[in-house]
Design an enzyme around this catalytic site. Sequence first.
Site, PDB file in Angstrom:
ATOM      1  CE  LYS A  40       7.430  15.415   5.038  1.00 45.23           C
ATOM      2  NZ  LYS A  40       6.856  14.133   4.547  1.00 45.23           N
ATOM      3  CG  ASN A  65       5.287   9.160  -0.426  1.00 41.57           C
ATOM      4  OD1 ASN A  65       6.447   9.540  -0.282  1.00 41.57           O
ATOM      5  ND2 ASN A  65       4.514   9.599  -1.419  1.00 41.57           N
ATOM      6  CB  VAL A  87      -0.925   0.014   1.231  1.00 38.62           C
ATOM      7  CG1 VAL A  87      -1.735   1.317   1.277  1.00 38.62           C
ATOM      8  CG2 VAL A  87      -1.850  -1.198   1.223  1.00 38.62           C
ATOM      9  CG  ASP A 128      -8.565  15.453   2.461  1.00 38.00           C
ATOM     10  OD1 ASP A 128      -7.380  15.242   2.791  1.00 38.00           O
ATOM     11  OD2 ASP A 128      -9.186  16.490   2.757  1.00 38.00           O
ATOM     12  CB  THR A 173       8.044  16.134  -6.647  1.00 38.28           C
ATOM     13  OG1 THR A 173       8.213  17.019  -5.525  1.00 38.28           O
ATOM     14  CG2 THR A 173       8.926  14.904  -6.438  1.00 38.28           C
ATOM     15  CE  LYS A 190      -1.768   2.999  17.866  1.00 37.86           C
ATOM     16  NZ  LYS A 190      -1.949   3.493  19.258  1.00 37.86           N
ATOM     17  CE1 TYR A 233       6.991  18.613   3.858  1.00 38.59           C
ATOM     18  CE2 TYR A 233       9.153  19.608   4.188  1.00 38.59           C
ATOM     19  CZ  TYR A 233       8.360  18.602   3.650  1.00 38.59           C
ATOM     20  OH  TYR A 233       8.949  17.599   2.918  1.00 38.59           O
TER      21      TYR A 233
END
Length: 401
Positions: free
Chosen positions: A155, A86, A8, A61, A186, A119, A151
Amino acid sequence: MSTRPFAVVTGGSNGIGLELARQFATNGYDLLIAAEDRVHLEEAARDLRSSGATVDIHAADLSREDAVAGLHGTLRGRAVDALCVNAGIGLGGPFLETDLQTELKMVDLNVRGAVQLTKLVLKDMVVRDAGKILLTSSIAGTMPDPFEAIYGGTKVFLRWFGEALRNELKDSGVTVTVLMPSLTETNFFKRADMMDTRAGPAPKDDPAIVAKAGFDALMAGKDKVIPTAKNKVMGAIADLLPDRAAAQIHRGLSEPGSADRKLDPTKPLAIGAAALGVGALLFAGWRRRPHLPAHLGGTSGSSTAKALHITLKARAGKEAEVESLLQGILDEVRHEVGTRPWFGLRRTESTFEIFETFPNEAAREAHLSGKGAALLMERSNAVLASPANIDRLDVLLTKHA
């Protein structure tokens, strides 16, 4: 039901996520890819199916709790062999001016959604005593991130969440790996409204290379991976620097309007290139020579004072040129800065050692507060400008008693 292993991948419709999915598809996995845009997911799935993989999509979403629960529900009890968390978004700009709702959604997607999905999937992995989880953090997780404060915070969370979870699961058959990419080609910077920053138009890594590094590390059961040699050096140097110095480095990349500014060597922006400054040489050199190997190691002592030791092996016939360039740079900076030379140069045949050492943390802080590192960054590019100069680079981080 298919007997192929099943992965996944969230954020699997483009960028690093799509390339991660491609790695799985070409290595015998079936896939479920999830993202918000159904059209992009369908295009990605058609592309991935060309390798023979069965690819399902889930458009939602994932910043919403019910959407993450819905994604998990679509699995219908199917065992997940690999989970790549990701999906994520960013936003640049001064915290006082950025949109609060966008930032709250960022926290929900990058952090809350990651925790929830991990989880839900992990419980079944532990029951089966098998599974692999990849969390996409960032090299931003090695330093404070001005103008990307939220952001960067997400991370950092993912980095240490992954490391902590890995430790909790160390006696199980489940492994957790943290992927820490640097600037990657990207849509991230455009979507984060960061194209006017120095980072926006800067050269970036190929997402396919980043994804392969992440996939290989995941399959090998490694704790974390920073793709490409130049980024390994950058991450090591960032960990070496005081937090306020590392924050100033990041500011130079992320501050709005910085794309059009020239580096001012009288300011300590460039200090992050090196605890000694010559580390900046690596930044320019690795950008030009991404294929060079970097071997990172370290030892620890009783002191908090640290040093960076760099070994360069010159190509045959280039020894005199490399030595002259390196010595000229060091002499010039010593003369202009007018401070104690905490760094030096040694040569043994074709091998050159650039080293620094500080008797204590105060001496190191004093050196970093000056302009020596900035000058070294500005003037050391010539050492590696020629692709024929350097054969090998070794970087060793040490603590000195």
